[in-house]
Scaffold this motif. Sequence first.
Motif, mmCIF file in Angstrom:
data_model
loop_
_atom_site.group_PDB
_atom_site.id
_atom_site.type_symbol
_atom_site.label_atom_id
_atom_site.label_comp_id
_atom_site.label_asym_id
_atom_site.label_seq_id
_atom_site.Cartn_x
_atom_site.Cartn_y
_atom_site.Cartn_z
ATOM 1 N N ASP A 370 -71.385 -45.224 16.297
ATOM 2 C CA ASP A 370 -72.623 -45.958 16.572
ATOM 3 C C ASP A 370 -72.325 -47.281 17.269
ATOM 4 O O ASP A 370 -71.378 -47.999 16.899
ATOM 5 C CB ASP A 370 -73.382 -46.241 15.276
ATOM 6 C CG ASP A 370 -73.956 -44.982 14.650
ATOM 7 O OD1 ASP A 370 -74.106 -43.983 15.379
ATOM 8 O OD2 ASP A 370 -74.245 -44.995 13.437
ATOM 9 N N SER A 371 -73.151 -47.639 18.242
ATOM 10 C CA SER A 371 -73.008 -48.941 18.912
ATOM 11 C C SER A 371 -74.299 -49.265 19.631
ATOM 12 O O SER A 371 -75.134 -48.385 19.873
ATOM 13 C CB SER A 371 -71.844 -48.932 19.908
ATOM 14 O OG SER A 371 -72.088 -48.021 20.961
ATOM 15 N N ILE A 393 -71.213 -55.818 10.700
ATOM 16 C CA ILE A 393 -70.842 -55.166 11.954
ATOM 17 C C ILE A 393 -69.858 -56.048 12.719
ATOM 18 O O ILE A 393 -69.579 -57.193 12.318
ATOM 19 C CB ILE A 393 -72.072 -54.890 12.844
ATOM 20 C CG1 ILE A 393 -72.794 -56.194 13.179
ATOM 21 C CG2 ILE A 393 -73.013 -53.895 12.197
ATOM 22 C CD1 ILE A 393 -73.966 -56.014 14.143
ATOM 23 N N SER A 394 -69.331 -55.523 13.799
ATOM 24 C CA SER A 394 -68.525 -56.301 14.737
ATOM 25 C C SER A 394 -69.282 -56.440 16.044
ATOM 26 O O SER A 394 -70.071 -55.553 16.406
ATOM 27 C CB SER A 394 -67.172 -55.625 14.997
ATOM 28 O OG SER A 394 -66.370 -55.627 13.840
ATOM 29 N N GLU A 405 -64.870 -61.473 26.070
ATOM 30 C CA GLU A 405 -64.421 -62.858 25.914
ATOM 31 C C GLU A 405 -64.132 -63.196 24.451
ATOM 32 O O GLU A 405 -63.203 -63.939 24.149
ATOM 33 C CB GLU A 405 -65.492 -63.818 26.445
ATOM 34 C CG GLU A 405 -65.778 -63.703 27.929
ATOM 35 C CD GLU A 405 -64.749 -64.436 28.768
ATOM 36 O OE1 GLU A 405 -64.014 -65.275 28.212
ATOM 37 O OE2 GLU A 405 -64.684 -64.156 29.974
ATOM 38 N N GLU A 406 -64.937 -62.658 23.538
ATOM 39 C CA GLU A 406 -64.801 -62.973 22.115
ATOM 40 C C GLU A 406 -65.184 -61.745 21.296
ATOM 41 O O GLU A 406 -66.026 -60.955 21.719
ATOM 42 C CB GLU A 406 -65.720 -64.145 21.716
ATOM 43 C CG GLU A 406 -65.576 -65.385 22.577
ATOM 44 C CD GLU A 406 -66.689 -66.394 22.348
ATOM 45 O OE1 GLU A 406 -67.284 -66.379 21.247
ATOM 46 O OE2 GLU A 406 -66.981 -67.164 23.279
ATOM 47 N N ILE A 407 -64.575 -61.598 20.115
ATOM 48 C CA ILE A 407 -64.950 -60.549 19.172
ATOM 49 C C ILE A 407 -65.199 -61.211 17.825
ATOM 50 O O ILE A 407 -64.366 -61.998 17.341
ATOM 51 C CB ILE A 407 -63.866 -59.461 19.050
ATOM 52 C CG1 ILE A 407 -63.663 -58.758 20.392
ATOM 53 C CG2 ILE A 407 -64.253 -58.441 17.964
ATOM 54 C CD1 ILE A 407 -62.531 -57.746 20.401
ATOM 55 N N HIS A 408 -66.351 -60.926 17.234
ATOM 56 C CA HIS A 408 -66.748 -61.597 15.987
ATOM 57 C C HIS A 408 -67.095 -60.589 14.901
ATOM 58 O O HIS A 408 -67.631 -59.507 15.174
ATOM 59 C CB HIS A 408 -67.969 -62.493 16.225
ATOM 60 C CG HIS A 408 -67.716 -63.628 17.155
ATOM 61 N ND1 HIS A 408 -67.127 -64.806 16.760
ATOM 62 C CD2 HIS A 408 -67.971 -63.758 18.491
ATOM 63 C CE1 HIS A 408 -67.040 -65.619 17.785
ATOM 64 N NE2 HIS A 408 -67.539 -65.006 18.856
ATOM 65 N N TRP A 435 -64.455 -51.891 14.243
ATOM 66 C CA TRP A 435 -64.195 -50.866 15.265
ATOM 67 C C TRP A 435 -63.192 -51.336 16.310
ATOM 68 O O TRP A 435 -62.297 -50.585 16.707
ATOM 69 C CB TRP A 435 -65.512 -50.475 15.943
ATOM 70 C CG TRP A 435 -65.366 -49.339 16.926
ATOM 71 C CD1 TRP A 435 -65.486 -48.013 16.670
ATOM 72 C CD2 TRP A 435 -65.045 -49.460 18.325
ATOM 73 N NE1 TRP A 435 -65.277 -47.277 17.813
ATOM 74 C CE2 TRP A 435 -64.989 -48.132 18.838
ATOM 75 C CE3 TRP A 435 -64.774 -50.520 19.176
ATOM 76 C CZ2 TRP A 435 -64.699 -47.863 20.180
ATOM 77 C CZ3 TRP A 435 -64.485 -50.257 20.514
ATOM 78 C CH2 TRP A 435 -64.452 -48.955 20.998
ATOM 79 N N PHE A 436 -63.294 -52.542 16.777
ATOM 80 C CA PHE A 436 -62.424 -53.026 17.851
ATOM 81 C C PHE A 436 -60.963 -53.048 17.405
ATOM 82 O O PHE A 436 -60.064 -52.662 18.163
ATOM 83 C CB PHE A 436 -62.895 -54.405 18.325
ATOM 84 C CG PHE A 436 -64.261 -54.389 18.946
ATOM 85 C CD1 PHE A 436 -64.440 -54.013 20.264
ATOM 86 C CD2 PHE A 436 -65.389 -54.738 18.201
ATOM 87 C CE1 PHE A 436 -65.707 -53.980 20.843
ATOM 88 C CE2 PHE A 436 -66.648 -54.703 18.760
ATOM 89 C CZ PHE A 436 -66.816 -54.316 20.079
ATOM 90 N N ASP A 437 -60.704 -53.492 16.186
ATOM 91 C CA ASP A 437 -59.327 -53.495 15.672
ATOM 92 C C ASP A 437 -58.795 -52.074 15.539
ATOM 93 O O ASP A 437 -57.656 -51.783 15.919
ATOM 94 C CB ASP A 437 -59.272 -54.195 14.311
ATOM 95 C CG ASP A 437 -59.424 -55.704 14.419
ATOM 96 O OD1 ASP A 437 -59.166 -56.247 15.520
ATOM 97 O OD2 ASP A 437 -59.801 -56.335 13.419
#
Length: 463
Positions: A370-371, A393-394, A405-408, A435-437
């Motif tokens: 999901d995104s 969420i991320s 540029e940034e991931i939070h 998810w990004f990690d």
Amino acid sequence: MKNQHVFIKTVSSILLLTVTLNAFRATADPVATNENLPYTVRFELGSSAFAPGDSINIKEVRGTTKKIEIGGTYSIAGTYTLNSRDHASLSFYDTSIGYSGPTAVDPSQSVRIEKGTGSFYLVKTMHDDGYLHVSFYPVRSGSDFGGVYFGQADRIFLGPMNLHSHDSGSSDGGDDSKEGPLSGSGPNQTLFNYLGNPVMPPANMDQRYTAGGLTGVVLLAAHNAGITVKSVAVDDSEYPYIVGVICGGSDFSALKNELKQMPGYEYGGGVGNDSNADGSDTCNVFCIVPYHAFPPNTGDRIYHRLLLREAAFNDQISNHRQDLVPTHAQSKLSTMTIYLGDQTLDSELALTEKEQIAGMMFRTNIQETDSMLFVLTAPQRASFWMKNCPESISAAYISSYGEIEEIHHLEKNDTTPVVSSNDNIQFVLETKDGWFDRHNVGIGTSVTTAKGSLSGTFLAGQR
């Protein structure tokens, strides 16, 4: 998890600043011909508004000079369609910039027309500086009921237009003696002369003073002050844009103090209260665009209009203070495959204001696949929160050129805005937490679609 800025425009019924021209008959100039109007004048169309079935099409502009200027004489030729009433006057006028007294109106500036389709040829000499337009008017008297602006460079009116409807039961549009649309003549003329015309946003407007830039700095100031702004609204109907905020209790005082410290902005007061006696939420409207960012020779006009705009916008927000946050999850949005390096996601697309406000609110059981991709209106200092979001969420903050540029990490139900560290964010991708990690997607990753870059896919029509 809503994108916290909420854009609200003032509507024409709040700031009805249409100028009604006083007609003073003058001696007709010699009939204009191609010989005494030797130049074809290049022009661009501006704002337009028409009653259903009506239209005006400008085919050619000629003049004594190639550049439209005071003292020059200009002709316009074109076609019209009139369906909304039986008779009208078609007139070539200008909406003056500032007030210079009554302006002579030559008979060749207007022609009486009948219901149907026809052609026209009108001539006007520029006696003062203004925005040119061709408009339909009632035969007897009254404000225009449709028209189109045109011109060159910064003399093309691009602001909102008010379509003055009259009772269509009369052959020429109704009884103008009845109370109807607000008129710019009579007792209102003094006020309208004082207010002048709206100032249009400069073509090279500093990003800090766009709707996105103003929203971002307000949310950053709120973050620095340790408070939560309940809603942010921007009136971008004219320049400078003004901001409206709703704050809890006495929080606005802290927000105001932080805004005064923000470099590049000037808080000069506004309309509203620092706190209410009953402790209820406050509504404040203000301008933080500094004087040096105003276009040349517009300061007086801006300040004449500013307090009225702020008061009107405050009323509009106050009258719509019901919670703008949705009460349930929105249905699944349309999707598109996006590429993040060697990873792919079929992402929902949050494109409209309503879709972005709702975002992933109230959604549960978020899956690995999901995104949701948010396409923001302009590069900005993005700010997202997690009100009514029961799962963390991320979020990747993505630049206007499509790089992360940034991931939070966005914590569930946290109403503290997560503000980007720069003001070049135009896309935000939300995923299942972590998810990004798990997929080794990091800062600097390019995000694309099958059509190419994100800006080429979503923003090409805006340029």
